[in-house]
Structure formats: structure tokens, C-alpha cells
Enzyme design. Sequence first.
Site, PDB file in Angstrom:
ATOM      1  N   GLY B  18     -36.132  34.200  66.349  1.00  0.00           N
ATOM      2  CA  GLY B  18     -34.797  34.751  66.578  1.00  0.00           C
ATOM      3  C   GLY B  18     -34.782  35.608  67.831  1.00  0.00           C
ATOM      4  O   GLY B  18     -33.942  36.495  67.980  1.00  0.00           O
ATOM      5  N   GLY B  21     -31.598  36.321  69.850  1.00  0.00           N
ATOM      6  CA  GLY B  21     -30.487  37.038  69.213  1.00  0.00           C
ATOM      7  C   GLY B  21     -30.377  38.462  69.740  1.00  0.00           C
ATOM      8  O   GLY B  21     -31.164  38.904  70.580  1.00  0.00           O
ATOM      9  N   GLY B  24     -33.577  40.412  68.364  1.00  0.00           N
ATOM     10  CA  GLY B  24     -34.803  39.734  68.782  1.00  0.00           C
ATOM     11  C   GLY B  24     -35.029  39.834  70.289  1.00  0.00           C
ATOM     12  O   GLY B  24     -36.141  40.112  70.747  1.00  0.00           O
ATOM     13  N   SER B 119     -32.761  44.145  55.518  1.00  0.00           N
ATOM     14  CA  SER B 119     -31.491  44.840  55.716  1.00  0.00           C
ATOM     15  C   SER B 119     -31.369  45.962  54.693  1.00  0.00           C
ATOM     16  O   SER B 119     -31.835  45.829  53.565  1.00  0.00           O
ATOM     17  CB  SER B 119     -30.344  43.852  55.541  1.00  0.00           C
ATOM     18  OG  SER B 119     -29.133  44.560  55.393  1.00  0.00           O
ATOM     19  N   LYS B 150     -30.908  38.120  51.935  1.00  0.00           N
ATOM     20  CA  LYS B 150     -31.819  39.064  52.603  1.00  0.00           C
ATOM     21  C   LYS B 150     -32.793  39.654  51.585  1.00  0.00           C
ATOM     22  O   LYS B 150     -33.977  39.811  51.868  1.00  0.00           O
ATOM     23  CB  LYS B 150     -31.043  40.196  53.293  1.00  0.00           C
ATOM     24  CG  LYS B 150     -30.289  39.811  54.562  1.00  0.00           C
ATOM     25  CD  LYS B 150     -31.122  39.123  55.607  1.00  0.00           C
ATOM     26  CE  LYS B 150     -31.846  40.044  56.553  1.00  0.00           C
ATOM     27  NZ  LYS B 150     -32.492  39.268  57.668  1.00  0.00           N
TER      28      LYS B 150
END
Lengths: 420, 358
Positions: B18, B21, B24, B119, B150
Site C-alpha cells: 500500500g 497510498g 504508505g 485502526s 480491520k
Amino acid sequence: MATAALLASIGHPSEVYALLKYKFTTSDAVTKYTTRESVTAKKGTPEYTYQMCYYFLNKTSRSFARVIQELHPELAHPRLGHNRRRYDLSNDRKLPLLRTFDTIMYKKGWTFNENGPNEKDRILMVEFDVVIDQFLRLKESYQTVIADVTRRMVTVVTIADYDLYTHYVAGLVGIGLTGLFSVSGLEDASLTKDEYLQNRMGLFLQKVNIMKDYLEDLNEGRQFWPEEVWSKYVWENQGLDALAKPENLNDALACLNELCVNAMELAPDCLEYMSKLKEPSVIHFCAIPQVMAIASIALFFNNSVVFTKGGLKIRRGLAVKLIYEGTTFEGVKNVFKRYALEIAKQNSKRVGTNPKDESFMPMSIACSKVIRWINAHDKKMGIVPKSSGEQVFEYLIVAVNFVLLALIVQHFYNAYNSLN
Amino acid sequence: MVGLTTPPQQTESWIVVGGCGFLGRRIVEMLLERGETNVAVFDIRKTFDDARVQFFTGDISNAADLERAFEGRSVVVHSASPPHGLDAKVYFAVNVDGTRNVIQSCKNLGIQKLVYTSSASVSFNGQSLEEADETTPYCEKHLDAYNETKALAEKMVLEANSPSFRVACLRPSAIFGPRDMQCIRTMLDVARTGKSKVQIGDNSVIFDYTYVDNLADAHIIAAEKLNDPNSGVAGQAFFITNDSPVFFWDFAKMVFDEDGAKNTLSTVLPTWFAIGLAFIVEFFVLLLSPIKKIHPTLTLFRVRIITQNKYHNIDKAKKLLGYKAKVSLGEGIKRSVKWFKEEEARIAAANKESKKQQ
């Protein structure tokens, strides 16, 4: 009580009530020794020393006298030996004197005549033998604590910059008082262990005072605002006095607000300290200056009067109201909560008004820390907040549901009636 | 720059899943900033170019794609996750199946360290949270598929922990920063469409936010701590925030102010009024639902979320990871809004240029 105080509070009915209550319920033997004539006892008797000490206290620090009389009688008396102020002498004379102050306390008959004739504290120094008499009459354990703190205050003077003198002194007063509270047996001995919190109590008060006295100190050639902070807001070759110039108002306010944040950051520790106290008179004694201090921050914050006129003080009516609120820890907590939210509100209202000011987010964080401390404390004590968002939320859903249901029922009822 | 305080470990071969992103990419940039020379990215799309980085484009649900990219790596940082508001299937595919593939690929290739971006919402289902730490249990019932997946992924990662495969999970709360298309972007859109006038409640509710650089920093130090078997980090989850919970509306206020909006949040609706209003709105939305689908801004759920405290205690991260939020909240907001303004200016200039050429 001045009628002016009542008039100033006219828009605040709770303060008017507090003022009247104060007027009619306070009868203090100790506050009557405000003039030399009121000291009636015969010279040389223990009663004379006692009255004279209260007279000195009233003379040098009126507000302190008021606070001290809130104390348990066991403590109010010893506290008299613990007076301390800035003496406007030359440093050459003052420093050696202060350095040996802890031994002077044991010298019967010692006095000092070199203060200027206009100094407020002159009378105290000239007749200091009376204070020593009183000091030596205290229990030995009290004497030890007072002498210890007196010695440490003095040590700080020799090492630290003279600017920092009052700054350190206030913290040490907190430590010294804590020592008195615990040797008196009114508070746990464990209270003395955490010098960090005791010191923070004093710092909170002193930092507020230093903010307030900006102009007064400047006019008398004293500087207590930390250079590390103010130097960011003046040109390289300028001094602290530059902030008093009208053209530098934005810088001055930014500097003041940064100092307000710095003081506000002490508030959770002050709450922590006061939450550990047990004896009501000790709580009240500690709380009065604290609630005044947080109310003063709300008054000083982003307030240009600090630089233009000075002498900012909270209304007398408000002060009296705060004195009443500060009787219990619950009351103190409510005052801190109210002012943390009030300051946060002022803080967000003035966003974008001063390009020099970087204190918005730090102040918001500092105020939220007070609220967080209170939330955590309430949780620990099992106190459920009276109207949390959640409770209001559920209550309202039920209420709105009923209203809508009633409307629907009425609608169908009407429709049914019209069909018939 | 953040991250420079710890010396680079150039023996380490990093791959950021990732890595194209929002978060990331910051991890990749900060690894490069501190002098790492062996950095790779795995992502479904390539959003930037850097000669110092090896890019792998592939699908996280395809184990073969992952193993090709993981070959020869010593540490995997897995911060791939779809944004909020998508179909539940997407979350299960990426967060659950994808994370399972990441774990399996690590094990197949003998990679010993994995840091997973979880998260804070794994233990949040709409209740108020005050000083919540890692002892707060996972929700029994999750708010939505994002939170649920998550939590499932975090549990899988933690269960996979062993002396030869050491893992850590980081649970950020409300990440924001440059390139953030959720928090800051939404607020700027709100401000620019003139919706920044209304505040609900007296602003006594406290929230936690996390500046992206601080979170990226936490990933890097977590990966380092996994080298030391006695650090107590392996097999643990950590809340990560800016360690400065603040009044909910003050965050928005500062974003608006940095963007130049004046007199924001000047109309204050009492909480009870907003709840009543939201109830009526939802009632009509429900009434009209057979005829027309409406997505109102003011919903009961939203009012509920923003009228309750939600903040964390991150002592565990401070103690075990040695984490410290190096960029303050105010500084983070300044940097974020500045980035968006500059980016918009760049785009505007580019548009002008292309028009001229036509």
C-alpha cells in the site's frame, strides 16, 4: 464593602448574592488587626506578638491574610511565621541578608532598619523581632519546616537569576505549606512526598501574578516575564518594554497568550494536588488562590488592558463568589471546568484575528487537558456526568418519537373522522 | 525532518504494501529521508515515481503477486486498506483475505517482521471513549464492514506472532496530513461550499487526531523494535495518536482558518436541537425512501459520534515503542492545508499551461 463592588457585579446576580452573604456572615477576629491602634494587647505578652503578626500580614499581603484565616486554627497560627516578600533593597545588601535568613529566624530581638521609608514592608522589617518571638513560640516541628523552606528559598537566590526569584519562591511556598499540613496531622504524611505537584501549585499562582503585573513591574524596573518567550515577539535589540508600545499590540497579545497557555498547562496538576487533600479548611485555603488564578487567566487571555492600563483584577463580586465555590473539592472542580471551557471558547472566537499568534491549538489542548483530568477523576470516583451527550440523546429520541407518534395518530384519527 | 533522529538500518530490506497510498507513501518517503537504500512498494496502482524505490504493481488477493514482491525482503509494512464508504465485499477482500495472504507470504519466504496498520475503530462502536487504552476489548458488534474487517485482520496478524515471525499492529485514530482525501479534504470542501458556519454542541467534546508523519514514524520504530526480542513489542497492538486530544470543533476551526475562511462555526446549535433536527430529517428520508433515495449530511449517527468523547491513552506506545508525536497538532494542520493549497495552485497552473498550448 465598597458599593463599587456591588455595582460592578450588577449584571451578575450570583455575585451580588455572594457579596451580600460575605458581608453579613464573615466575622473574623483576625482581620480586625489591620491598624496599629487595633493591636490592643500589652507589649511583651504572647497575645501582643500574635496580634502584631496578623497586623504585619494584613499590612504586607491583605489577600494572604484573608486566605490564612480560612485555615484550621491549628495551622493559621504557625503560618504567621512564614511571611515573605520581595524587598526593594539593593542586591548587595539583600543577598547576604536573605542567605542567612534561616538563622535570623532564631535570633531573638533581630530587626532591620535599612529599607526605604516608602516600602510597604518596612514596618515588618523594623519590628521583625515580634515575628521571631512568634516563630519561637510555635511547635518545634513547625519551626523546622519553616526554617527549612526559608533556607531553600535563599539557596535559590544565590544560584538562580534574580528574575527567577519569585518564580521559585512560589513553588517553595507550596512545598513548605504542604510540610505544615502534614506535620500538623491534618493531612497525610504522604502528601509531602510529591514535591512536583506542590511546586506546580505555587507556579500556577506565581505565573498568573507575573502576567498581571507586567506594567507595574516594568514601571518599577522589574522584569519577570521569561525572556525565552518574549524575545520571540520583539526585535533583536528591543527589551520587554517594547510590548507596551501600541504599535506592537499583536506581538504583545501573542506573547501574553503564550504565557497563558504555559500557566494553563499547570492546571491539571493543581487539581491533582487538591484532590488529595482531606481537611476542609486546608482545601479551602489552597483552593481560594487557585480558583482566583484560573479566573484571572480567563480575564487576561488576549486582553490588551494588560499592556495599556494594567492592574487587571477580577470583579470583587466574582472573587467572593469564587471563594464560596472553593469550599469543597467538587466546587473547585466545577470552577476549573467552567473556566477551561470559557477560555477555550474565547480561544476559538479570536482565531484568525492575530497573524502573530500561534497559541490557538496549544491553548485548546491545554484546556482539554483540564476537562480530561476531570473526566478521568469522575470516572475513578464513580461520578456519572449529569447530562452526558449520550443520555440527552436517548432521552430526546424517546421524546421526539412520542411527538411524532402523536402527530401520526392524530392524522389518522382526523382522516378516520372525516371518512365517517 | 521527522525520522532522522533514529539512524538508518541499511541492512534492512523494506517493502511497504500500500506504499502508493496516503500513509504508505509517507512511510516510503520517510524511510528514504533517513537514508534507507533498500525500499520497495507493493500496490494495486502506481501513483508516483522515485528512482530509489522498486515498485511492484499487483493484487493483494493474489498470493503469487505478493510473493514475487516479497522475495528477499527482511521487513514488511502492511498499510494497504480501502477508503471508507465502499461495499463490504471490498473490505473483506482487501483487509481480511489480503492480510491473510500477506501473513502467509511472509511465512513462506521466511520474512521475520511485519508491522500492520490497524485502526483505533477496532474497539469503537459508537460508545464514548475516554483515555481508552489497549485493555479496551474489541467490539462485539462493529459499526460497519470497515471496522469489522480491520479487527478481523488485526486478530489474524497478532495470532500469527511467533519467535521467528514477529508482528506489531498500530491503531491510529483519525489520520490527517498532506494528500489525505478523507479528513482534511472533506473539511476543505465543507469550508469552500460555505458550510463551515454551523457548530453542533458547546465544543466540550474531545477527539483524537494523528498527523501522518507521526504515524509513519511509529511504523518505522515499531519495525526496528521487532529486532529486539526483549522489547515486548512483538505480538502487541498499540494505539497511535498525536497524544494531544483536543476539542472536536477546534480542529476544524483551525483547518478552516488556515484555508482563509472567516467567522466559521458562528452558529451554534445546541446538541438537543441537532438531535431533534436529525431525527426529523431521518424521518422524512425514511418516508421518502420508496420514492427517492436521499443521503442527508445531518444524521442521528453523525450527531451521536460528534457529541461524545473519543480519545485514547497511548502510554503503551510511548513506553514500549519509545513513540513520541514529533509534529504537533497545530504544525500538522498548517502543513496539511499548505500542501493542499500548493497542490491546487500547481493544478491550476498546469491547466492554464495546457490551455495556452491548445
